[in-house]
Motif scaffolding. Structure first.
Motif, PDB file in Angstrom:
ATOM      1  N   LEU A 126       1.843   0.037  -5.609  1.00 44.32           N
ATOM      2  CA  LEU A 126       1.180   0.373  -7.011  1.00 44.32           C
ATOM      3  C   LEU A 126       0.392  -0.961  -7.151  1.00 44.32           C
ATOM      4  O   LEU A 126      -0.767  -0.677  -7.833  1.00 44.32           O
ATOM      5  CB  LEU A 126       2.279   0.628  -7.851  1.00 44.32           C
ATOM      6  N   GLU A 127       0.680  -1.958  -7.174  1.00 44.38           N
ATOM      7  CA  GLU A 127      -0.209  -3.170  -7.538  1.00 44.38           C
ATOM      8  C   GLU A 127      -1.442  -3.121  -6.770  1.00 44.38           C
ATOM      9  O   GLU A 127      -2.504  -3.648  -7.042  1.00 44.38           O
ATOM     10  CB  GLU A 127       0.703  -4.472  -7.170  1.00 44.38           C
ATOM     11  N   GLY A 128      -1.347  -2.698  -5.289  1.00 46.45           N
ATOM     12  CA  GLY A 128      -2.596  -2.663  -4.603  1.00 46.45           C
ATOM     13  C   GLY A 128      -3.724  -1.706  -5.098  1.00 46.45           C
ATOM     14  O   GLY A 128      -4.724  -1.778  -5.189  1.00 46.45           O
ATOM     15  N   CYS A 129      -3.018  -0.512  -5.501  1.00 43.69           N
ATOM     16  CA  CYS A 129      -4.011   0.435  -5.998  1.00 43.69           C
ATOM     17  C   CYS A 129      -4.615   0.130  -7.647  1.00 43.69           C
ATOM     18  O   CYS A 129      -5.897   0.186  -7.707  1.00 43.69           O
ATOM     19  CB  CYS A 129      -2.932   1.760  -6.427  1.00 43.69           C
ATOM     20  N   VAL A 130      -3.793  -0.562  -8.113  1.00 46.24           N
ATOM     21  CA  VAL A 130      -4.789  -0.868  -9.314  1.00 46.24           C
ATOM     22  C   VAL A 130      -5.685  -2.233  -9.124  1.00 46.24           C
ATOM     23  O   VAL A 130      -6.786  -2.256  -9.537  1.00 46.24           O
ATOM     24  CB  VAL A 130      -3.602  -1.909 -10.428  1.00 46.24           C
ATOM     25  N   LYS A 131      -5.175  -3.189  -8.098  1.00 43.34           N
ATOM     26  CA  LYS A 131      -6.111  -3.951  -7.552  1.00 43.34           C
ATOM     27  C   LYS A 131      -7.410  -3.292  -7.126  1.00 43.34           C
ATOM     28  O   LYS A 131      -8.755  -3.656  -7.603  1.00 43.34           O
ATOM     29  CB  LYS A 131      -5.907  -5.047  -6.813  1.00 43.34           C
TER      30      LYS A 131
ATOM     31  N   GLY B 175     -10.757   4.965 -18.174  1.00 43.56           N
ATOM     32  CA  GLY B 175      -9.747   5.620 -17.265  1.00 43.56           C
ATOM     33  C   GLY B 175      -8.866   4.752 -16.405  1.00 43.56           C
ATOM     34  O   GLY B 175      -7.762   4.929 -16.195  1.00 43.56           O
ATOM     35  N   SER B 176      -9.479   3.907 -15.858  1.00 41.11           N
ATOM     36  CA  SER B 176      -8.932   2.798 -15.001  1.00 41.11           C
ATOM     37  C   SER B 176      -8.014   1.798 -15.797  1.00 41.11           C
ATOM     38  O   SER B 176      -7.059   1.567 -15.396  1.00 41.11           O
ATOM     39  CB  SER B 176      -9.985   1.781 -14.435  1.00 41.11           C
ATOM     40  N   GLU B 177      -8.350   1.654 -16.895  1.00 42.55           N
ATOM     41  CA  GLU B 177      -7.525   0.674 -18.092  1.00 42.55           C
ATOM     42  C   GLU B 177      -6.250   1.723 -18.424  1.00 42.55           C
ATOM     43  O   GLU B 177      -5.234   0.991 -18.378  1.00 42.55           O
ATOM     44  CB  GLU B 177      -8.337   0.454 -19.427  1.00 42.55           C
ATOM     45  N   GLN B 178      -6.481   3.150 -18.643  1.00 46.66           N
ATOM     46  CA  GLN B 178      -5.187   3.934 -18.765  1.00 46.66           C
ATOM     47  C   GLN B 178      -4.310   4.156 -17.515  1.00 46.66           C
ATOM     48  O   GLN B 178      -3.146   4.060 -17.654  1.00 46.66           O
ATOM     49  CB  GLN B 178      -5.742   5.059 -19.342  1.00 46.66           C
ATOM     50  N   THR B 179      -5.023   3.947 -16.405  1.00 45.30           N
ATOM     51  CA  THR B 179      -4.200   4.065 -15.107  1.00 45.30           C
ATOM     52  C   THR B 179      -3.521   2.915 -15.063  1.00 45.30           C
ATOM     53  O   THR B 179      -2.285   2.892 -14.693  1.00 45.30           O
ATOM     54  CB  THR B 179      -5.200   4.293 -13.920  1.00 45.30           C
ATOM     55  N   LYS B 180      -4.004   1.813 -15.132  1.00 44.84           N
ATOM     56  CA  LYS B 180      -3.511   0.337 -15.124  1.00 44.84           C
ATOM     57  C   LYS B 180      -2.113   0.526 -15.894  1.00 44.84           C
ATOM     58  O   LYS B 180      -0.930   0.034 -15.290  1.00 44.84           O
ATOM     59  CB  LYS B 180      -4.304  -0.747 -15.450  1.00 44.84           C
TER      60      LYS B 180
ATOM     61  N   MET C 196      -0.244   2.749 -17.298  1.00 43.61           N
ATOM     62  CA  MET C 196       0.718   3.866 -16.715  1.00 43.61           C
ATOM     63  C   MET C 196       1.337   3.124 -15.338  1.00 43.61           C
ATOM     64  O   MET C 196       2.753   3.121 -14.895  1.00 43.61           O
ATOM     65  CB  MET C 196       0.122   5.096 -16.146  1.00 43.61           C
ATOM     66  N   VAL C 197       0.532   2.722 -14.512  1.00 49.02           N
ATOM     67  CA  VAL C 197       1.054   2.009 -13.253  1.00 49.02           C
ATOM     68  C   VAL C 197       1.706   0.864 -13.695  1.00 49.02           C
ATOM     69  O   VAL C 197       3.025   0.674 -12.902  1.00 49.02           O
ATOM     70  CB  VAL C 197      -0.180   1.664 -12.288  1.00 49.02           C
ATOM     71  N   ASP C 198       1.714   0.157 -14.305  1.00 47.00           N
ATOM     72  CA  ASP C 198       2.180  -0.995 -14.903  1.00 47.00           C
ATOM     73  C   ASP C 198       3.726  -0.660 -15.429  1.00 47.00           C
ATOM     74  O   ASP C 198       4.775  -1.257 -15.320  1.00 47.00           O
ATOM     75  CB  ASP C 198       1.424  -2.013 -15.963  1.00 47.00           C
ATOM     76  N   ALA C 199       3.650   0.308 -16.376  1.00 48.10           N
ATOM     77  CA  ALA C 199       5.031   0.634 -16.734  1.00 48.10           C
ATOM     78  C   ALA C 199       5.810   1.423 -15.883  1.00 48.10           C
ATOM     79  O   ALA C 199       6.939   1.243 -15.788  1.00 48.10           O
ATOM     80  CB  ALA C 199       4.477   2.123 -17.976  1.00 48.10           C
ATOM     81  N   ILE C 200       5.207   2.329 -14.781  1.00 44.00           N
ATOM     82  CA  ILE C 200       6.042   2.627 -13.668  1.00 44.00           C
ATOM     83  C   ILE C 200       6.492   1.474 -12.745  1.00 44.00           C
ATOM     84  O   ILE C 200       7.663   1.522 -12.244  1.00 44.00           O
ATOM     85  CB  ILE C 200       5.223   3.525 -12.774  1.00 44.00           C
ATOM     86  N   GLY C 201       5.661   0.604 -12.707  1.00 41.26           N
ATOM     87  CA  GLY C 201       6.203  -0.715 -11.554  1.00 41.26           C
ATOM     88  C   GLY C 201       7.293  -1.362 -12.463  1.00 41.26           C
ATOM     89  O   GLY C 201       8.084  -2.011 -11.825  1.00 41.26           O
TER      90      GLY C 201
END
Length: 108
Positions: free
Chosen positions: A19-24, A60-65, A67-72
């Motif tokens: 997940l962290e790699g995807c956001v990066k 979109g990337s900010e929103q994705t981040k 969501m990914v942070d919350a999942i993480g």
């Protein structure tokens, strides 16, 4: 119930890294494109379309981040909980084994 549900804490840890790699990578791609200005590309219409795309991509990337942070955070909390349960269970089983093998098993 134990035979039906299993959690692999190592896999949860790997999932967090993924997940962290995807956001990066998403942020790196957006950053790389942010250096290209629309006025360098061509027609006014194309320039305007590129600017609009850049803004939507950023949003979109900010929103994705988010969501990914919350999942993480949720996965990390679950991983910690599983580890705590495993440690407590191991400690309890060792104590029971020690008590049973020391001759103080409680049988009368």
């Amino acid at each position: 119930m134990g035979g039906r549900f299993k959690a692999d804490v190592d896999q949860l840890g790997q999932f967090l890294k993924t997940l962290e790699g995807c956001v990066k990578e998403l942020n790196e791609a957006r950053t790389a494109l942010s250096h290209v200005r629309a006025d360098q590309i061509g027609t006014d219409e194309l320039d305007e379309a590129c600017d609009g795309f850049q803004e939507r991509w950023k949003y979109g990337s900010e929103q994705t981040k988010k969501m990914v942070d919350a999942i993480g955070k949720g996965v990390k909390a679950n991983k910690q909980n599983y580890e705590e349960v495993e440690e407590a269970l191991e400690k309890t089983l060792k104590a029971i084994t020690k008590k049973a093998t020391s001759g103080h098993g409680g049988s009368k």
